[in-house]
Design an enzyme around this catalytic site. Structure first.
Site, PDB file in Angstrom:
ATOM      1  N   GLU A 455      52.572  28.635  38.386  1.00 12.04           N
ATOM      2  CA  GLU A 455      52.819  28.317  36.965  1.00 12.04           C
ATOM      3  C   GLU A 455      51.577  28.510  36.113  1.00 12.04           C
ATOM      4  OE1 GLU A 455      55.563  27.942  35.616  1.00 12.04           O
ATOM      5  OE2 GLU A 455      56.806  27.635  37.379  1.00 12.04           O
TER       6      GLU A 455
HETATM    7  C1  LIG Z   1      54.164  28.807  46.747  1.00 16.21           C
HETATM    8  C2  LIG Z   1      54.240  29.648  45.524  1.00 16.21           C
HETATM    9  C3  LIG Z   1      55.383  29.608  44.737  1.00 16.21           C
HETATM   10  C4  LIG Z   1      55.505  30.457  43.644  1.00 16.21           C
HETATM   11  N1  LIG Z   1      56.688  30.513  42.957  1.00 16.21           N
HETATM   12  C5  LIG Z   1      56.868  31.497  42.033  1.00 16.21           C
HETATM   13  C6  LIG Z   1      58.149  31.723  41.445  1.00 16.21           C
HETATM   14  O1  LIG Z   1      59.120  31.026  41.738  1.00 16.21           O
HETATM   15  N2  LIG Z   1      58.277  32.735  40.565  1.00 16.21           N
HETATM   16  C7  LIG Z   1      57.239  33.539  40.221  1.00 16.21           C
HETATM   17  O2  LIG Z   1      57.435  34.439  39.426  1.00 16.21           O
HETATM   18  N3  LIG Z   1      56.009  33.342  40.754  1.00 16.21           N
HETATM   19  C8  LIG Z   1      55.809  32.350  41.644  1.00 16.21           C
HETATM   20  N4  LIG Z   1      54.580  32.155  42.216  1.00 16.21           N
HETATM   21  C9  LIG Z   1      53.495  33.063  41.850  1.00 16.21           C
HETATM   22  C10 LIG Z   1      52.375  32.391  41.101  1.00 16.21           C
HETATM   23  O3  LIG Z   1      52.759  32.102  39.794  1.00 16.21           O
HETATM   24  C11 LIG Z   1      51.173  33.335  41.206  1.00 16.21           C
HETATM   25  O4  LIG Z   1      50.676  33.223  42.527  1.00 16.21           O
HETATM   26  C12 LIG Z   1      50.101  33.012  40.193  1.00 16.21           C
HETATM   27  O5  LIG Z   1      50.549  33.327  38.913  1.00 16.21           O
HETATM   28  C13 LIG Z   1      48.805  33.777  40.483  1.00 16.21           C
HETATM   29  O6  LIG Z   1      49.050  35.126  40.681  1.00 16.21           O
HETATM   30  P1  LIG Z   1      48.411  35.859  41.959  1.00 16.21           P
HETATM   31  O7  LIG Z   1      48.806  35.094  43.150  1.00 16.21           O
HETATM   32  O8  LIG Z   1      48.774  37.274  41.885  1.00 16.21           O
HETATM   33  O9  LIG Z   1      46.852  35.675  41.778  1.00 16.21           O
HETATM   34  P2  LIG Z   1      45.890  36.525  40.817  1.00 16.21           P
HETATM   35  O10 LIG Z   1      46.526  36.698  39.486  1.00 16.21           O
HETATM   36  O11 LIG Z   1      45.444  37.737  41.539  1.00 16.21           O
HETATM   37  O12 LIG Z   1      44.671  35.522  40.657  1.00 16.21           O
HETATM   38  C14 LIG Z   1      43.689  35.339  41.680  1.00 16.21           C
HETATM   39  C15 LIG Z   1      42.532  34.530  41.096  1.00 16.21           C
HETATM   40  O13 LIG Z   1      41.927  35.268  40.020  1.00 16.21           O
HETATM   41  C16 LIG Z   1      41.915  34.486  38.832  1.00 16.21           C
HETATM   42  N5  LIG Z   1      42.203  35.344  37.683  1.00 16.21           N
HETATM   43  C17 LIG Z   1      43.132  36.306  37.571  1.00 16.21           C
HETATM   44  N6  LIG Z   1      43.126  36.836  36.353  1.00 16.21           N
HETATM   45  C18 LIG Z   1      42.183  36.199  35.650  1.00 16.21           C
HETATM   46  C19 LIG Z   1      41.711  36.276  34.312  1.00 16.21           C
HETATM   47  N7  LIG Z   1      42.232  37.136  33.429  1.00 16.21           N
HETATM   48  N8  LIG Z   1      40.725  35.435  33.930  1.00 16.21           N
HETATM   49  C20 LIG Z   1      40.179  34.552  34.791  1.00 16.21           C
HETATM   50  N9  LIG Z   1      40.592  34.430  36.073  1.00 16.21           N
HETATM   51  C21 LIG Z   1      41.582  35.231  36.495  1.00 16.21           C
HETATM   52  C22 LIG Z   1      43.027  33.455  38.996  1.00 16.21           C
HETATM   53  O14 LIG Z   1      42.795  32.308  38.212  1.00 16.21           O
HETATM   54  C23 LIG Z   1      42.973  33.186  40.502  1.00 16.21           C
HETATM   55  O15 LIG Z   1      42.011  32.206  40.773  1.00 16.21           O
HETATM   56  C24 LIG Z   1      54.419  31.283  43.286  1.00 16.21           C
HETATM   57  C25 LIG Z   1      53.244  31.258  44.043  1.00 16.21           C
HETATM   58  C26 LIG Z   1      53.152  30.466  45.149  1.00 16.21           C
HETATM   59  C27 LIG Z   1      51.891  30.512  45.973  1.00 16.21           C
END
Ligand SMILES: Cc1cc2nc3c(=O)[nH]c(=O)nc-3n(C[C@H](O)[C@H](O)[C@H](O)COP(=O)(O)OP(=O)(O)OC[C@H]3O[C@@H](n4cnc5c(N)ncnc54)[C@H](O)[C@@H]3O)c2cc1C
Length: 605
Positions: A455
């Site tokens: 989220e």
């Molecule tokens: C158990 C679980 C349930 C989930 N459920 C859903 C769901 O139902 N539906 C859905 O759509 N998604 C879902 N998600 C996805 C979740 O919303 C994403 O994992 C989250 O948005 C982060 O995306 P990412 O994992 O690709 O990490 P990334 O976006 O790659 O981020 C990795 C790190 O880099 C940092 N970062 C990235 N971009 C920036 C920036 N511009 N500035 C500063 N820091 C940055 C982040 O803060 C983080 O610390 C779920 C995830 C998990 C683990």
């Protein structure tokens, strides 16, 4: 103090939630009807959720090649929850709802989150259906939303992709019109969707007859290319099984396939899936999706769901913290270890004391209490603002809307960080036993670790707060919040016992306000946002200090000696003495726009 008593105090003594019954929408309700809802939810949580929390952790979902298998307890709990009517609790009577205030609905959900957070209590399904009630056509509401509110079908939100999590503008799932008559489908303009969605919670299971996915995808421009940025994103209803206009299953499977289950650190009772849309596993390649709202406005529609989801995440984090607090309190009252240090040291001839008698263990309990009960109060406060936004007079509703803009990032992230810290302290109180699976606290920590990630990660929430929310509408939301904090300070300053805290809060408010200005002093977003997380931490601590002082003020002076109130006053004192002073360090780097992190070269690591 039990959760039920804490809720009763916060709702009725502090927030005056029963005053909502004076509004026409809630006129049939009373404190008795609210309490009856709590009785039901408390009972279902006790009987169907709590006993199986560890079962869900041990028996994580598995795929047998055809179906996803969950422990039987999941289905039993789901059926009991759906039968309680809680999925449509806030909806109108004429669609089978109870017209319950959101404040009461949120409070009722705490029982489930504390008993077994990953068993789930319909947050995604309700959010999905609520979105359709706002942005869907009449038929989309009738066919999809109503069947979700009844519990017959469940819902998901499909935003993330393997290569696009925080940066949703980079999604590559495509939606193309399905045939020349695509606009004439009664369920909405019909598209064929192709792409992969990662991390989708509850994306596949057999708990319900059908699963309604809400999917973000891009409609290519006339040149066949995807439009860059969020402008290109549209929103689609993609049912797992095809349905007709009467909401009956047609017997045809839509082209949505489970590519795999993710094996998670915690929160294992909820499936987490990689879904392939449109790869041709089920018939003609391309999953059928019905457009919701207008093309290219999908993300703003989805935000409707994400804001609710964020308050829900904050509440879940809070209740996991609370579960650890209660478990460690119980342990501390029963574990004998060591002797108290007196002025002359320790007397080994004396019997051992229970660890709750050690000042350091009390510190860890008080920290947990101040984090978790403070967070609970904040979440209920935000829920009360949601009711105000929906049922208040226009000026007051608008004020609530602006306040929610500023408070939602805090409601999501503060408990995610500090109630996780509470779980860590709960493990610490258990000593070595806390590090084993014989006690529940390690699971609470693992379950809670998710909340800073989904989220909107912590970093993204912080950028949203400092980069957007405190600036929007000329900083109106921040000004309104400051006015409310100042109103509490004015009341507190009249009471000698709170004067010191009132002054400390006034100073903290001033520090946050001037740090906001300093962060943006050069107008350079790179400089301002480099320290957005420390800013959000300080902002959140200021907000929770305000909430605690306001809660403390609602304790009648002649009842201050009662144990529950002694505890609340001690938690308030703890927060002001041990926590609020931390904001100075966090804000120093914000005010000076410290470039240490932003400027460190990659090869220096
Ligand atoms: C158990 C679980 C349930 C989930 N459920 C859903 C769901 O139902 N539906 C859905 O759509 N998604 C879902 N998600 C996805 C979740 O919303 C994403 O994992 C989250 O948005 C982060 O995306 P990412 O994992 O690709 O990490 P990334 O976006 O790659 O981020 C990795 C790190 O880099 C940092 N970062 C990235 N971009 C920036 C920036 N511009 N500035 C500063 N820091 C940055 C982040 O803060 C983080 O610390 C779920 C995830 C998990 C683990």
């Amino acid at each position: 103090m039990g959760l039920r008593q804490t809720l009763a105090f916060l709702l009725y003594e502090w927030l005056d939630a029963d005053e909502l019954t004076a509004r026409s929408r809630f006129a049939d309700h009373s404190r008795e009807t609210f309490d009856a809802v709590f009785d039901t939810c408390e009972r279902i949580a006790r009987e169907k959720y709590a006993p199986f929390n560890r079962t869900l952790d041990n028996e994580e979902p598995r795929f047998d090649g055809e179906k996803v298998i969950l422990p039987k307890a999941s289905k039993d709990a789901y059926d009991a929850f759906a039968a309680s009517g809680m999925l449509s609790a806030a909806q109108d009577y004429d669609i089978g709802g109870m017209q319950l205030p959101y404040t009461v609905e949120s409070a009722a959900h705490t029982f489930f989150a504390m008993a077994s957070v990953s068993m789930g209590s319909g947050m995604l399904t309700v959010g999905n259906a609520n979105l359709l009630m706002v942005h869907g056509t009449e038929l989309q509401k009738k066919v999809f939303a109503l069947n979700e509110f009844s519990g017959r079908w469940s819902g998901t939100m499909c935003l993330s992709e393997p290569q696009a999590g925080s940066s949703l503008s980079d999604i590559v799932t495509r939606a193309v019109p399905d045939g020349a008559d695509f606009e004439s489908d009664p369920l909405g303009p019909r598209y064929r969707i192709k792409g992969n969605k990662m991390w989708i919670s509850a994306g596949e299971h057999e708990l319900t007859e059908n699963i309604i996915h809400l999917v973000l995808a891009k409609i290519p421009g006339p040149d066949g290319k995807l439009i860059p940025g969020t402008r290109g994103i549209s929103l689609f209803i993609v049912p797992k099984r095809m349905v007709d206009t009467d909401g009956q299953l047609t017997g045809e499977r839509n082209d949505v396939a489970l590519a795999g289950l993710n094996h998670k650190l915690g929160w294992r009772g909820t499936t987490n899936t990689l879904l392939n849309f449109g790869e041709g596993k089920y018939g003609t390649p391309g999953a059928i999706g019905y457009l919701v709202g207008r093309p290219h406005e999908g993300l703003s529609c989805m935000f409707h769901m994400m804001n609710e989801a964020r308050i829900g995440v904050g509440m879940a984090a809070t209740m996991l913290g609370m579960a650890g607090y209660h478990a460690s309190l119980d342990y501390a009252k029963n574990r004998p270890q060591g002797r108290l240090v007196g002025p002359a040291g320790k007397d080994p001839a004396q019997p051992q004391v229970r660890i709750i008698e050690h000042a350091d263990v009390k510190r860890m309990l008080l920290a947990q209490k101040s984090y978790c009960e403070g967070a609970l109060a904040l979440e209920l406060y935000c829920a009360r603002l949601v009711d105000e936004q929906h049922t208040g007079q226009p000026a007051s509703a608008n004020e609530a809307r602006l306040l929610l803009e500023v408070l939602t990032p805090i409601a999501k992230s503060w408990p995610s960080e500090w109630c996780l810290e509470a779980n860590s302290l709960a493990i610490q109180i258990h000593g070595g036993y806390g590090y084993t699976r014989d006690f529940p606290v390690e699971q609470y920590w693992r379950d809670n670790r998710l909340n800073m990630i989904h989220e909107g990660t912590h970093g993204i929430q912080a950028a949203d707060l400092l980069g957007r929310k405190v600036l929007m509408s000329g900083g109106e939301g921040l000004k309104l919040l400051a006015a409310r904090v100042n109103a509490t300070i004015e009341r507190a300053i009249q009471r000698p016992e709170f004067a010191q805290d009132a002054n400390a809060l006034g100073k903290a408010l001033e520090q946050v306000g001037s740090a906001t200005k300093s962060a943006w002093a050069t107008g350079d977003a790179r400089e301002a946002l480099a320290n957005a997380v420390p800013y959000m931490q300080a902002f959140g601590h200021m907000v929770i200090a305000w909430i605690w002082l306001d809660v403390a003020l609602s304790i009648p002076a002649d009842a201050a000696h009662e144990p529950a109130h002694v505890g609340r006053l001690a938690a308030t004192r703890f927060f002001f003495r041990y926590e609020l002073p931390k904001i100075g360090a966090w804000l120093n780097v914000v005010v000076s726009r410290d470039p240490t992190c932003a400027d460190v070269p990659e090869d220096a690591f």
